[in-house]
Design an enzyme around this catalytic site. Structure first.
Site, PDB file in Angstrom:
ATOM      1  N   GLY A  90      -0.038   5.015   8.349  1.00  0.00           N
ATOM      2  CA  GLY A  90       0.876   4.685   9.438  1.00  0.00           C
ATOM      3  C   GLY A  90       1.296   3.243   9.552  1.00  0.00           C
ATOM      4  O   GLY A  90       1.792   2.822  10.595  1.00  0.00           O
ATOM      5  N   LYS A 111       7.154   1.569  -6.787  1.00  0.00           N
ATOM      6  CA  LYS A 111       6.014   1.094  -7.566  1.00  0.00           C
ATOM      7  C   LYS A 111       6.399   0.988  -9.042  1.00  0.00           C
ATOM      8  O   LYS A 111       7.082   1.869  -9.582  1.00  0.00           O
ATOM      9  CB  LYS A 111       4.828   2.056  -7.427  1.00  0.00           C
ATOM     10  CG  LYS A 111       4.526   2.488  -5.994  1.00  0.00           C
ATOM     11  CD  LYS A 111       4.256   1.310  -5.069  1.00  0.00           C
ATOM     12  CE  LYS A 111       4.009   1.815  -3.641  1.00  0.00           C
ATOM     13  NZ  LYS A 111       3.832   0.727  -2.668  1.00  0.00           N
TER      14      LYS A 111
END
Length: 340
Positions: free
Chosen positions: A212, A294
């Site tokens: 979160g 990524k």
């Protein structure tokens, strides 16, 4: 890598980058026909190419002068003279920085002293103290790069064209105590570079939200967040009335209505993430995009090229920016929008 730091050439560009990413920045500049040259750790030089905005560069400055050796007073005087020679006569934002390396970081205190000495030699009415006001003030960012081996480079770039308003592109974000992960700082830095950011009432979708970090920062701005992740969120976020937790795969999720913002920070294969983000753009499911891609592979630029093509050509995303921000590691942050 040269054994000692090389002086940059006047009229060329000085680029800073994350240590260890010099080969990727060098290759990117070579592909652009900018004839790069390694100057030292975290520093790459290139010729001028119109519209150049390298993904692996934290900051870029057109070199005014390189100074080698000399006493601190002599270097400060020469640097101040170089600043006064800039066309337009100000306003200026003067920032000192060092290469973000172990050797460079030992020079932080002398660099701060150099900045103070240069500022003291410039007309105070021409100086802007707040870098965040530099663009609206039409100021020029003046970078004083104090590098190892006695090399000091004075560079300049109009603030409105700068990759970053932070000195050397080192935009350090404070980690809020309630933030569940380092990811929150990446989001803060990404939003800091945008003309506007999510606000009260905006609908945001956060793909791969758990635990979160990004959702928490969006909620703190007053946004409503649809957090998509099979894993659990932090309890205080799961109980927040402005958070809707959808426990399913980001690749399977389809929104009930278009969102204002799409956010994504998933540790997943980059081309598959790019295809997912392209689907959102193609179907008009969001108007603005902020995502982290990524890049764990050694050969990063070919993959990054395919990511760009996927987002623009297949997704229809416009105004695409791709940057390795200060808080990014083996990754880049992309932002984009859709007009319709």
């Amino acid at each position: 890598m040269p054994a000692q730091t090389l002086a940059a050439r006047a009229g060329h560009w000085l680029w800073t980058c994350r240590a260890g990413f010099e080969p990727h920045l060098y290759e990117e500049l070579e592909w652009a026909g900018a004839h790069p040259r390694l100057l030292g750790e975290a520093l790459v030089e290139s010729e001028t190419v119109t519209g150049l905005s390298p993904a692996f560069a934290r900051a870029g400055y057109r070199v005014v002068v390189s100074l080698t050796g000399g006493t601190p007073d002599a270097v400060a005087e020469a640097a101040a003279k170089a600043v006064r020679s800039l066309p337009g006569g100000g306003p200026w934002v003067v920032q000192s920085f060092t290469p973000d390396t172990p050797r460079g970081n030992t020079l932080a205190a002398p660099a701060e002293a150099m900045e103070a000495a240069v500022r003291a030699r410039l007309p105070p009415e021409r100086l802007v103290d707040d870098a965040q006001r530099a663009r609206e003030a039409g100021a020029v960012l003046v970078g004083l790069c104090m590098a190892p081996d006695g090399v000091t480079v004075v560079g300049a770039v109009p603030a409105r064209e700068a990759l970053s308003l932070a000195a050397g592109g080192r935009r350090r974000m404070k980690r809020a105590g309630e933030s569940p992960s380092r990811a929150a700082m990446k989001l803060e830095e990404a939003l800091d570079g945008l003309a506007f950011e999510p606000g009260r009432g905006d609908v945001c979708v956060d793909l791969g939200a758990a635990p979160g970090g990004w959702t928490q920062r969006l909620v703190s701005r007053g946004a409503r967040v649809v957090a998509v992740d099979p894993a659990r969120l932090m309890p205080e976020l799961a109980a927040n009335k402005r958070v809707q937790h959808v426990q399913e795969s980001a690749f399977a999720y389809a929104p009930e209505e278009p969102a204002d913002w799409l956010f994504c920070d998933m540790a997943w294969r980059p081309l598959e993430v790019a295809q997912l983000l392209a689907k959102w753009g193609r179907r008009g499911w969001a108007r603005h995009l902020v995502a982290n891609i990524k890049l764990p592979m050694k050969d990063k630029n070919p993959v990054l090229l395919r990511v760009r093509q996927t987002l623009e050509k297949e997704g229809g995303w416009e105004g695409l920016t791709v940057r390795q921000l200060y808080h990014d590691r083996d990754e880049v942050t992309v932002t984009a929008h859709r007009m319709k």
